[in-house]
Motif scaffolding. Structure first.
Motif, PDB file in Angstrom:
ATOM      1  N   ASP A 294      40.151  51.304  63.427  1.00  0.00           N
ATOM      2  CA  ASP A 294      39.099  51.034  64.418  1.00  0.00           C
ATOM      3  C   ASP A 294      38.725  52.288  65.191  1.00  0.00           C
ATOM      4  N   GLY A 295      39.723  52.961  65.781  1.00  0.00           N
ATOM      5  CA  GLY A 295      39.438  54.137  66.585  1.00  0.00           C
ATOM      6  C   GLY A 295      39.938  55.426  65.966  1.00  0.00           C
ATOM      7  N   TYR A 296      40.739  55.300  64.917  1.00  0.00           N
ATOM      8  CA  TYR A 296      41.362  56.476  64.299  1.00  0.00           C
ATOM      9  C   TYR A 296      41.096  56.482  62.807  1.00  0.00           C
ATOM     10  N   LEU A 297      41.267  57.655  62.219  1.00  0.00           N
ATOM     11  CA  LEU A 297      41.189  57.777  60.775  1.00  0.00           C
ATOM     12  C   LEU A 297      42.182  58.833  60.312  1.00  0.00           C
ATOM     13  N   SER A 298      42.603  58.735  59.069  1.00  0.00           N
ATOM     14  CA  SER A 298      43.498  59.724  58.470  1.00  0.00           C
ATOM     15  C   SER A 298      42.677  60.624  57.573  1.00  0.00           C
ATOM     16  N   VAL A 299      42.871  61.922  57.752  1.00  0.00           N
ATOM     17  CA  VAL A 299      42.119  62.907  56.991  1.00  0.00           C
ATOM     18  C   VAL A 299      43.108  63.742  56.187  1.00  0.00           C
ATOM     19  N   GLU A 300      42.854  63.872  54.896  1.00  0.00           N
ATOM     20  CA  GLU A 300      43.681  64.719  54.044  1.00  0.00           C
ATOM     21  C   GLU A 300      43.090  66.125  54.092  1.00  0.00           C
ATOM     22  N   VAL A 301      43.828  67.052  54.750  1.00  0.00           N
ATOM     23  CA  VAL A 301      43.336  68.421  54.919  1.00  0.00           C
ATOM     24  C   VAL A 301      43.814  69.342  53.803  1.00  0.00           C
ATOM     25  N   ALA A 302      44.885  68.963  53.133  1.00  0.00           N
ATOM     26  CA  ALA A 302      45.393  69.688  51.971  1.00  0.00           C
ATOM     27  C   ALA A 302      46.093  68.657  51.096  1.00  0.00           C
TER      28      ALA A 302
END
Length: 111
Positions: free
Chosen positions: A81-89
């Motif tokens: 809802d308010g957050y997301l997970s980002v794959e940076v590597a």
């Protein structure tokens, strides 16, 4: 003493009539014009930009490639809802607020 001073100015005020109202409106005119210009030059474009940013954040989907406010480039792996997970590597995921997304990149930009 004061009564006589007031009595002396009363006919002058009565004689001026509506010109006092007209002069007060004319003195407020520059203030109203400045507010109008401020609204169309600064406030309205900022509200439009905020609306576009909100629609971009609401349209985020898994697999989108993004740039964050911190300058990270990554691929969205999970959305909450308010957050997301980002794959940076490869194998490195960072959890951040949705509002930290600045731009959605075209597919294939992040490798």
């Amino acid at each position: 003493m004061f009564a006589s001073a007031f009595a002396q100015t009363a006919p002058a005020v009565a004689a001026s009539g509506g010109s006092d109202i007209q002069s007060s409106l004319m003195s407020m005119l520059p203030l109203l014009l400045m507010f109008g210009v401020l609204y169309f030059v600064m406030i309205r474009p900022q509200m439009k930009k905020q609306k576009e940013h909100k629609t971009m954040i609401d349209a985020l989907a898994k697999g989108d490639e993004i740039i964050t406010a911190g300058g990270f480039l990554g691929k969205v792996s999970k959305i909450g809802d308010g957050y997301l997970s980002v794959e940076v590597a490869t194998g490195v995921e960072v959890q951040m607020q949705r509002s930290a997304v600045v731009q959605v990149l075209p597919k294939g930009t992040v490798k």
